[in-house]
Design a protein around this motif. Structure first.
Motif, PDB file in Angstrom:
ATOM      1  N   ASP A 270       1.100  -1.167   0.164  1.00  0.00           N
ATOM      2  CA  ASP A 270      -0.065   0.001  -0.132  1.00  0.00           C
ATOM      3  C   ASP A 270       0.833   1.310   0.009  1.00  0.00           C
ATOM      4  O   ASP A 270       2.058   1.159  -0.167  1.00  0.00           O
ATOM      5  N   VAL A 271       0.293   2.384   0.246  1.00  0.00           N
ATOM      6  CA  VAL A 271       0.915   3.603   0.423  1.00  0.00           C
ATOM      7  C   VAL A 271       0.499   3.925   1.860  1.00  0.00           C
ATOM      8  O   VAL A 271      -0.750   4.174   1.957  1.00  0.00           O
ATOM      9  N   THR A 272       1.309   4.015   2.771  1.00  0.00           N
ATOM     10  CA  THR A 272       0.937   4.660   4.014  1.00  0.00           C
ATOM     11  C   THR A 272       1.188   5.950   4.303  1.00  0.00           C
ATOM     12  O   THR A 272       2.483   6.340   3.756  1.00  0.00           O
ATOM     13  N   VAL A 273       0.175   6.734   4.705  1.00  0.00           N
ATOM     14  CA  VAL A 273       0.395   8.430   4.900  1.00  0.00           C
ATOM     15  C   VAL A 273       0.553   8.579   6.312  1.00  0.00           C
ATOM     16  O   VAL A 273      -0.188   8.151   7.024  1.00  0.00           O
ATOM     17  N   LEU A 274       1.739   9.475   6.622  1.00  0.00           N
ATOM     18  CA  LEU A 274       1.899   9.677   7.990  1.00  0.00           C
ATOM     19  C   LEU A 274       2.006  11.080   8.185  1.00  0.00           C
ATOM     20  O   LEU A 274       2.095  11.950   7.069  1.00  0.00           O
ATOM     21  N   ASP A 275       1.698  11.801   9.242  1.00  0.00           N
ATOM     22  CA  ASP A 275       1.802  12.935   9.667  1.00  0.00           C
ATOM     23  C   ASP A 275       3.261  13.558   9.843  1.00  0.00           C
ATOM     24  O   ASP A 275       4.023  12.807  10.522  1.00  0.00           O
ATOM     25  N   ALA A 276       3.926  14.473   9.132  1.00  0.00           N
ATOM     26  CA  ALA A 276       5.168  14.891   9.024  1.00  0.00           C
ATOM     27  C   ALA A 276       5.491  15.275  10.268  1.00  0.00           C
ATOM     28  O   ALA A 276       6.863  15.473  10.637  1.00  0.00           O
ATOM     29  N   GLY A 277       4.674  15.533  11.057  1.00  0.00           N
ATOM     30  CA  GLY A 277       5.068  16.486  12.245  1.00  0.00           C
ATOM     31  C   GLY A 277       5.364  15.599  13.457  1.00  0.00           C
ATOM     32  O   GLY A 277       6.568  15.643  14.094  1.00  0.00           O
ATOM     33  N   ASP A 278       4.918  14.294  13.590  1.00  0.00           N
ATOM     34  CA  ASP A 278       4.731  13.378  14.645  1.00  0.00           C
ATOM     35  C   ASP A 278       4.760  11.966  14.268  1.00  0.00           C
ATOM     36  O   ASP A 278       5.194  11.044  15.108  1.00  0.00           O
ATOM     37  N   GLY A 279       4.860  11.751  13.199  1.00  0.00           N
ATOM     38  CA  GLY A 279       4.764  10.248  12.523  1.00  0.00           C
ATOM     39  C   GLY A 279       3.488   9.659  12.524  1.00  0.00           C
ATOM     40  O   GLY A 279       3.509   8.429  12.507  1.00  0.00           O
ATOM     41  N   THR A 280       2.410  10.189  13.167  1.00  0.00           N
ATOM     42  CA  THR A 280       1.186   9.651  13.334  1.00  0.00           C
ATOM     43  C   THR A 280       0.633   8.995  11.922  1.00  0.00           C
ATOM     44  O   THR A 280       0.623   9.637  10.828  1.00  0.00           O
ATOM     45  N   VAL A 281       0.112   7.836  11.963  1.00  0.00           N
ATOM     46  CA  VAL A 281      -0.283   7.099  10.755  1.00  0.00           C
ATOM     47  C   VAL A 281      -1.597   7.836  10.472  1.00  0.00           C
ATOM     48  O   VAL A 281      -2.553   7.575  11.379  1.00  0.00           O
ATOM     49  N   LEU A 282      -2.081   8.423   9.350  1.00  0.00           N
ATOM     50  CA  LEU A 282      -3.175   8.991   9.008  1.00  0.00           C
ATOM     51  C   LEU A 282      -4.173   8.179   8.149  1.00  0.00           C
ATOM     52  O   LEU A 282      -5.318   8.143   8.439  1.00  0.00           O
ATOM     53  N   ARG A 283      -3.479   7.481   7.380  1.00  0.00           N
ATOM     54  CA  ARG A 283      -4.423   6.633   6.385  1.00  0.00           C
ATOM     55  C   ARG A 283      -3.546   5.545   5.554  1.00  0.00           C
ATOM     56  O   ARG A 283      -2.413   6.070   5.515  1.00  0.00           O
ATOM     57  N   THR A 284      -4.087   4.620   5.001  1.00  0.00           N
ATOM     58  CA  THR A 284      -3.274   3.713   4.118  1.00  0.00           C
ATOM     59  C   THR A 284      -4.203   3.781   2.748  1.00  0.00           C
ATOM     60  O   THR A 284      -5.313   3.968   2.552  1.00  0.00           O
ATOM     61  N   LEU A 285      -3.683   3.906   1.517  1.00  0.00           N
ATOM     62  CA  LEU A 285      -4.064   4.018   0.073  1.00  0.00           C
ATOM     63  C   LEU A 285      -3.949   2.667  -0.412  1.00  0.00           C
ATOM     64  O   LEU A 285      -2.659   2.042  -0.402  1.00  0.00           O
ATOM     65  N   ASP A 286      -4.752   1.715  -1.067  1.00  0.00           N
ATOM     66  CA  ASP A 286      -4.885   0.644  -1.409  1.00  0.00           C
ATOM     67  C   ASP A 286      -4.392   0.668  -2.791  1.00  0.00           C
ATOM     68  O   ASP A 286      -4.933   0.294  -3.800  1.00  0.00           O
ATOM     69  N   VAL A 287      -2.933   0.716  -2.785  1.00  0.00           N
ATOM     70  CA  VAL A 287      -2.230   0.528  -4.041  1.00  0.00           C
ATOM     71  C   VAL A 287      -0.934   0.056  -3.618  1.00  0.00           C
ATOM     72  O   VAL A 287      -0.105   0.765  -3.180  1.00  0.00           O
ATOM     73  N   ALA A 288      -0.510  -1.249  -4.371  1.00  0.00           N
ATOM     74  CA  ALA A 288       1.000  -1.636  -3.951  1.00  0.00           C
ATOM     75  C   ALA A 288       1.938  -0.970  -4.723  1.00  0.00           C
ATOM     76  O   ALA A 288       1.983  -1.314  -6.099  1.00  0.00           O
ATOM     77  N   ALA A 289       2.325  -0.089  -4.144  1.00  0.00           N
ATOM     78  CA  ALA A 289       3.345   0.857  -4.844  1.00  0.00           C
ATOM     79  C   ALA A 289       4.930   0.648  -4.731  1.00  0.00           C
ATOM     80  O   ALA A 289       5.613   1.680  -4.882  1.00  0.00           O
ATOM     81  N   GLY A 290       5.264  -0.621  -4.478  1.00  0.00           N
ATOM     82  CA  GLY A 290       6.721  -0.853  -4.116  1.00  0.00           C
ATOM     83  C   GLY A 290       7.590  -0.895  -5.089  1.00  0.00           C
ATOM     84  O   GLY A 290       9.015  -0.742  -5.002  1.00  0.00           O
ATOM     85  N   SER A 291       7.077  -1.042  -6.305  1.00  0.00           N
ATOM     86  CA  SER A 291       7.926  -1.328  -7.595  1.00  0.00           C
ATOM     87  C   SER A 291       8.753   0.008  -8.113  1.00  0.00           C
ATOM     88  O   SER A 291       9.915  -0.353  -8.640  1.00  0.00           O
ATOM     89  N   GLU A 292       8.133   1.178  -7.981  1.00  0.00           N
ATOM     90  CA  GLU A 292       8.761   2.143  -8.559  1.00  0.00           C
ATOM     91  C   GLU A 292       8.581   3.540  -7.382  1.00  0.00           C
ATOM     92  O   GLU A 292       7.592   3.287  -6.662  1.00  0.00           O
TER      93      GLU A 292
END
Length: 583
Positions: A270-292
């Motif tokens: 997936d794509v995991t989205v974090l808060d840049a301020g404290d690292g809190t996990v905000l959400r995950t996006l359902d797309v396997a994005a590891g290849s590029e």
């Protein structure tokens, strides 16, 4: 991503993250209309919304020969109207926007990263191909002079910088590791300024992505090479102290992209989205994005999933579109009016709203576009591809390397043409050699001209008496060239047809070349039998030479030809095809 073993190798070796000068809104923001690294900026956004890409009738404004990228698959960067690119032979080039070379610097070894651009210097990772020593090299952007070199030091036998360095306010940030026999490898982040190490942060034995920089923090993904979990760390740019650390249930695969206070971490699931301020996990996006590496712009995440480019809503994860192009070769880059990728051997521009293809320029159908494009001021820069750097614009019509370059481009870009060219080149050299050697042998030993004259008379369809020695010698050499070419082409056709029939294939590059050599020997033997049993008897009486003597002489000449071509031709063909397919 998995396509073939070659594609898996390309994916495994592709630089994990990139870029150099931050975008507006981030600390040290400079040159937002330039392309300071393969992902445009030190935040790894992959987007330059201040630039427009060409939209129709796209072709090269100019090309420049820059050599092979090697295995690092590095791409061009652009700053203040100058295009920078390195190659696998340790040479860094700078070109003006008009294609004129401004400077060329040999930094030694192999360039392992794109040129990360700071205000005064460009920075590259260079690996010594003999000692494997890896250095960070600073080059003066104006003249290409080496300003300084930084070699990673440790108490372990080996150390190296990995991936793509990024630059902010004159400091270079990079991922690295130290390792050696019977010691546990250690990974770390390092900050280097003016050739000296400012700080180093040990992150343990986990693998690391390349870093990204935003505001006063450096963010990097870490993963357990033997497990499935990972984590994301943010450290202070000033001293390297850890600001926050967030564990993940999946592995970060590429450098994070930092946009509008959020950290987008591409993973294999997936794509995991974090808060840049404290690292809190905000959400995950359902797309396997590891290849590029991914690109993030205008509320959309662009990623390569299952060899295809997809666009998803950066907030909800809803898929907006999936592009029709298959086998995407490069990470996506985003301009104001297009998403640009390398796909199916071409540079392709897509509508960012719909994913529909706007244009495509074929560069290399066989190997593909292997490095990140850069989009600046209406031009797309891509390379090294086919050993060239391309500037693609609307209405561009430059012929790469002139007529000879166009022919070479066609040969190196097309599998069938490349194979036929290799066959022709190997046949020409081997045939000329064998023909010259056998003619010279016949003359040195005083052999009769009757055998070559009778062959020439049959080929030219003229009476034996009217066929002179010059014609006989010419036909002899031509046949010496044509025979191996025809046999090689025949075997090529069989190697293509057999798999189509569901039978086991015999590759031309490899064991198949042994069969080509054997076919040459058998063909030579058959030619000798035809010559001595059907054609020579009539010539023997005309030449007033005993038939048995002619047969023995023909056997020596034909046998010598078979030995020379049977040994030399497969070797030359192998080398020619290696040049075409693995240059």
């Amino acid at each position: 991503m998995v396509r073939t073993s070659r594609r898996s190798l390309v994916v495994a070796l592709l630089a994990l993250g990139v870029v150099a000068a931050p975008v507006a809104g981030l600390a040290g923001a400079t040159q937002v209309t330039d392309w300071s690294g393969p992902r445009h900026d030190s935040a790894n956004t992959g987007a330059n919304l201040d630039a427009r890409a060409p939209t129709t009738d796209v072709g090269p404004a100019w090309t420049a020969r820059v050599g092979s990228a090697g295995m690092a698959l590095v791409g061009p960067t652009v700053g203040d109207g100058t295009v920078y690119v390195g190659n696998g032979d340790g040479v860094v080039f700078a070109f003006g926007a008009d294609g004129e070379r401004q400077w060329r610097t040999d930094v030694g070894g192999s360039v392992e990263s794109s040129v990360a651009l700071g205000a005064e210097y460009g920075y590259v990772v260079v690996r010594d191909t003999e000692t494997d020593v890896v250095e960070l090299v600073a080059l003066d952007r104006a003249g290409g002079d080496v300003a300084w070199r930084y070699e990673l030091t440790s108490d372990r036998p080996y150390s190296a910088l990995r991936g793509q360095p990024v630059v902010a306010d004159g400091t270079v940030y990079a991922s690295g590791d130290t390792f050696g026999p019977e010691v546990e490898p250690r990974r770390f982040l390092v900050a280097v300024a003016d050739g000296s190490e400012r700080w180093r942060v040990d992150v343990g034995s986990d693998g690391l992505t390349s870093p990204s920089v935003a505001d006063e923090r450096v963010v990097v993904g870490a993963y357990d090479p033997d497990g499935e979990a990972g984590r994301v760390l943010a450290v202070d740019r000033a001293d390297g102290s850890v600001v926050w650390e967030t564990p993940l249930s999946t592995q970060p695969a590429r450098a994070p992209a930092i946009v509008d206070g959020e950290v987008y971490v591409p993973t294999w699931t997936d794509v995991t989205v974090l808060d840049a301020g404290d690292g809190t996990v905000l959400r995950t996006l359902d797309v396997a994005a590891g290849s590029e590496p991914i690109a993030v712009a205008d509320g959309t995440v662009y990623a390569v999933a299952d060899d295809r480019l997809v666009a998803v809503n950066a907030t909800t994860g809803a898929r907006r579109w999936t592009a029709g192009e298959s086998f995407v070769d490069t990470p996506p880059v985003v301009a104001a009016n297009a998403v640009v990728v390398g796909a199916d051997g071409a540079v392709v521009g897509l509508d960012p709203e719909t994913g529909q293809r706007q244009w495509a320029y074929v560069v290399d159908e066989r190997v593909g576009v292997r490095a990140h494009p850069a989009v600046v001021d209406g031009a797309v820069y891509v390379g090294p591809t086919n050993r060239r750097l391309y500037s693609l614009v609307e209405g561009g019509s430059a012929v790469p390397g002139g007529l000879a370059g166009q022919v070479g481009h066609a040969i190196l870009s097309d599998t069938l043409l490349g194979t036929l060219a290799a066959l022709a080149a190997a046949s020409l050299v081997a045939g000329l050699l064998a023909g010259t050697v056998t003619l010279g042998l016949a003359r040195l030993r005083g052999y009769s001209w009757a055998p070559p004259r009778v062959v020439a008379s049959r080929v030219l369809r003229r009476p034996y008496a009217d066929t002179g020695r010059l014609a006989a010698a010419a036909v002899h050499v031509v046949l010496a060239v044509v025979v191996p070419f025809v046999l090689g082409a025949l075997f090529l056709g069989v190697s293509i047809a057999v798999p189509a029939l569901g039978l086991p294939a015999v590759p031309l590059l490899g064991g198949g070349l042994v069969y080509v050599g054997a076919l040459l020997v058998l063909t030579a033997a058959g030619g000798w039998a035809l010559l001595t049993s059907r054609w020579l008897p009539a010539a023997a009486s005309a030449a007033d030479v005993e038939l048995g003597r002619l047969r023995r002489q023909a056997a020596v000449v034909v046998g010598t030809y078979a030995v020379v071509t049977g040994l030399v031709y497969p070797l030359l063909l192998f080398l020619a095809m290696m040049l075409v397919f693995f240059r």
